[in-house]
Design an enzyme around this catalytic site. Sequence first.
Site, mmCIF file in Angstrom:
data_model
loop_
_atom_site.group_PDB
_atom_site.id
_atom_site.type_symbol
_atom_site.label_atom_id
_atom_site.label_comp_id
_atom_site.label_asym_id
_atom_site.label_seq_id
_atom_site.Cartn_x
_atom_site.Cartn_y
_atom_site.Cartn_z
ATOM 1 N N ASP A 1 12.154 68.532 18.125
ATOM 2 C CA ASP A 1 10.992 67.828 18.389
ATOM 3 C C ASP A 1 10.365 67.705 19.646
ATOM 4 O O ASP A 1 10.906 68.265 20.870
ATOM 5 C CB ASP A 1 11.689 66.507 17.697
ATOM 6 C CG ASP A 1 10.227 65.314 17.672
ATOM 7 O OD1 ASP A 1 9.106 65.728 17.002
ATOM 8 O OD2 ASP A 1 10.564 64.480 18.245
ATOM 9 N N SER A 2 9.406 67.081 19.677
ATOM 10 C CA SER A 2 8.709 66.830 21.162
ATOM 11 C C SER A 2 9.523 65.900 21.745
ATOM 12 O O SER A 2 9.449 65.592 22.931
ATOM 13 C CB SER A 2 7.289 66.235 20.759
ATOM 14 O OG SER A 2 7.332 65.078 19.916
ATOM 15 N N TYR B 1 3.391 65.635 22.328
ATOM 16 C CA TYR B 1 2.754 66.653 22.092
ATOM 17 C C TYR B 1 1.575 66.248 21.188
ATOM 18 O O TYR B 1 0.308 67.279 21.425
ATOM 19 C CB TYR B 1 3.501 67.623 21.208
ATOM 20 C CG TYR B 1 4.809 68.299 21.742
ATOM 21 C CD1 TYR B 1 5.215 67.842 23.109
ATOM 22 C CD2 TYR B 1 5.263 69.337 21.080
ATOM 23 C CE1 TYR B 1 6.095 68.554 23.537
ATOM 24 C CE2 TYR B 1 6.447 69.714 21.615
ATOM 25 C CZ TYR B 1 6.811 69.646 22.948
ATOM 26 O OH TYR B 1 8.029 70.293 23.518
ATOM 27 N N GLY B 2 1.373 65.320 20.615
ATOM 28 C CA GLY B 2 0.309 64.955 19.649
ATOM 29 C C GLY B 2 -1.182 64.972 20.410
ATOM 30 O O GLY B 2 -1.949 65.362 19.698
ATOM 31 N N CYS C 1 8.999 68.169 14.557
ATOM 32 C CA CYS C 1 7.619 67.629 14.912
ATOM 33 C C CYS C 1 6.426 68.011 14.107
ATOM 34 O O CYS C 1 6.260 69.170 13.660
ATOM 35 C CB CYS C 1 7.408 68.102 16.335
ATOM 36 S SG CYS C 1 5.871 67.470 17.115
ATOM 37 N N ASN C 2 5.915 67.111 13.476
ATOM 38 C CA ASN C 2 4.650 67.213 12.698
ATOM 39 C C ASN C 2 3.484 67.974 13.376
ATOM 40 O O ASN C 2 3.061 68.925 13.113
ATOM 41 C CB ASN C 2 4.021 66.154 12.100
ATOM 42 C CG ASN C 2 4.882 65.528 11.265
ATOM 43 O OD1 ASN C 2 4.367 65.638 9.866
ATOM 44 N ND2 ASN C 2 6.032 65.050 11.068
ATOM 45 N N THR C 3 3.498 67.892 14.752
ATOM 46 C CA THR C 3 2.214 68.417 15.664
ATOM 47 C C THR C 3 2.857 69.884 15.713
ATOM 48 O O THR C 3 1.942 70.793 15.541
ATOM 49 C CB THR C 3 2.137 67.670 17.025
ATOM 50 O OG1 THR C 3 2.181 66.213 16.604
ATOM 51 C CG2 THR C 3 1.046 68.105 17.844
ATOM 52 N N GLU D 1 8.269 53.193 18.983
ATOM 53 C CA GLU D 1 9.149 53.347 20.030
ATOM 54 C C GLU D 1 9.274 52.074 20.481
ATOM 55 O O GLU D 1 10.447 51.741 21.153
ATOM 56 C CB GLU D 1 8.694 54.089 21.125
ATOM 57 C CG GLU D 1 8.603 55.796 20.600
ATOM 58 C CD GLU D 1 8.446 56.703 21.582
ATOM 59 O OE1 GLU D 1 8.405 56.443 22.759
ATOM 60 O OE2 GLU D 1 8.490 57.858 21.354
ATOM 61 N N CYS E 1 4.147 62.154 10.530
ATOM 62 C CA CYS E 1 4.517 62.241 11.914
ATOM 63 C C CYS E 1 6.224 61.699 12.092
ATOM 64 O O CYS E 1 6.273 60.670 11.198
ATOM 65 C CB CYS E 1 3.871 61.109 12.669
ATOM 66 S SG CYS E 1 3.974 60.848 14.325
ATOM 67 N N THR E 2 6.668 62.130 12.880
ATOM 68 C CA THR E 2 8.205 61.765 12.901
ATOM 69 C C THR E 2 8.467 60.099 13.051
ATOM 70 O O THR E 2 9.398 59.482 12.711
ATOM 71 C CB THR E 2 8.665 62.266 14.327
ATOM 72 O OG1 THR E 2 8.012 62.014 15.415
ATOM 73 C CG2 THR E 2 9.119 63.854 13.986
ATOM 74 N N HIS E 3 7.240 59.322 13.849
ATOM 75 C CA HIS E 3 7.540 58.142 14.015
ATOM 76 C C HIS E 3 7.193 57.299 12.815
ATOM 77 O O HIS E 3 7.895 55.950 12.847
ATOM 78 C CB HIS E 3 6.817 57.629 15.253
ATOM 79 C CG HIS E 3 7.178 58.143 16.669
ATOM 80 N ND1 HIS E 3 7.359 59.458 16.799
ATOM 81 C CD2 HIS E 3 7.702 57.596 17.654
ATOM 82 C CE1 HIS E 3 7.886 59.923 18.027
ATOM 83 N NE2 HIS E 3 8.005 58.563 18.613
HETATM 84 N N1 DGL Z 1 6.801 64.176 16.998
HETATM 85 C C1 DGL Z 1 5.416 64.041 17.119
HETATM 86 C C2 DGL Z 1 4.979 64.249 15.504
HETATM 87 O O1 DGL Z 1 5.726 64.204 14.650
HETATM 88 C C3 DGL Z 1 4.985 62.463 17.564
HETATM 89 C C4 DGL Z 1 5.120 62.359 18.815
HETATM 90 C C5 DGL Z 1 4.305 63.125 19.766
HETATM 91 O O2 DGL Z 1 2.858 62.864 19.865
HETATM 92 O O3 DGL Z 1 4.840 63.990 20.345
HETATM 93 O O4 DGL Z 1 3.689 64.653 15.590
#
Ligand code: DGL
Length: 276
Positions: free
Chosen positions: A17-18, A49-50, A80-82, A159, A191-193
């Site tokens: 993940d990012s 990364y978003g 990571c979704n991005t 976070e 998104c992971t969060h």
């Molecule tokens: N992990 C990223 C996602 O799921 C979210 C955090 C980021 O922007 O890196 O897209």
Amino acid sequence: MKHTVTPHPSQAIGVFDSGVGGLTVVRALIKKLPNESIVYFGDTARVPYGPKSSDVVRVYTRQDTDVLLKHYVKMIVVACNTVSSVALDVVEKQSPVPVVGVIEPAAEIAARRTRTKRIGVIGTLGTIASSAYTKAIHRHDPSVTIEAQPCPLFVPLAEEGWDNHEATRLIAREYIGPLVEKGIDMLVLGCTHYPILKNIIGEAAGSAVTLIDSADATADVVADLLAGHSLLRTESEPAEYTFLVSDVPHKFREIGERFLGRRLDRVEKIDDTHFT
Ligand code: DGL
């Protein structure tokens, strides 16, 4: 370069993940597959990364994939979704072992379950700009209308631990309210969060909207894939978890343990100049 290797059931699942967010995916994997060992890599030095361009995310993705391949994992889960939106092909090209991203599993469930044929998708700027969820949902059902909304403020709020805070409630209503008015009956947490903010997002969406958690959907697909490839771990010794990061920021352990839902006993910082 891509090598040919035959993955073995005793090897660990690799997840990257990012940053720390992918631990929500690890949490779902541990729940679904408690006997599997996991090597996790979070690129905490270069997160988020978003907001970054897809060109930059693709370069980072190549390096993240290398970190996991060096640990001889039997498959790679792109938490990571991005990354899954803009660079899944990069991982697939590079990896000699099976690869699973988080977009397709959630898209499939949402497309199958919608009755109003209107699905809301929330994610980072990069994920929404890529239209990856829209394309994936349309592969299952082209008649669905997608209402997509970037929710960049959710990442720092999750976070910060503001999962039960008035400020987050207010922001959730701003982001989600317009989607609900358009008649969505499914909302993909892209998104992971966002699983961390599930309660508040659920309140803003209302009881007529079903939340689709891409972490849970992905864990189900990983379990099927491992079973289908005869790659489920059979050893009876407890599974091992390795957590690798490119930096150890302040509050990393606190945030990580909240996302993972358990103690983070050992976190190793990798020694690789790509990440500094
Ligand atoms: N992990 C990223 C996602 O799921 C979210 C955090 C980021 O922007 O890196 O897209």
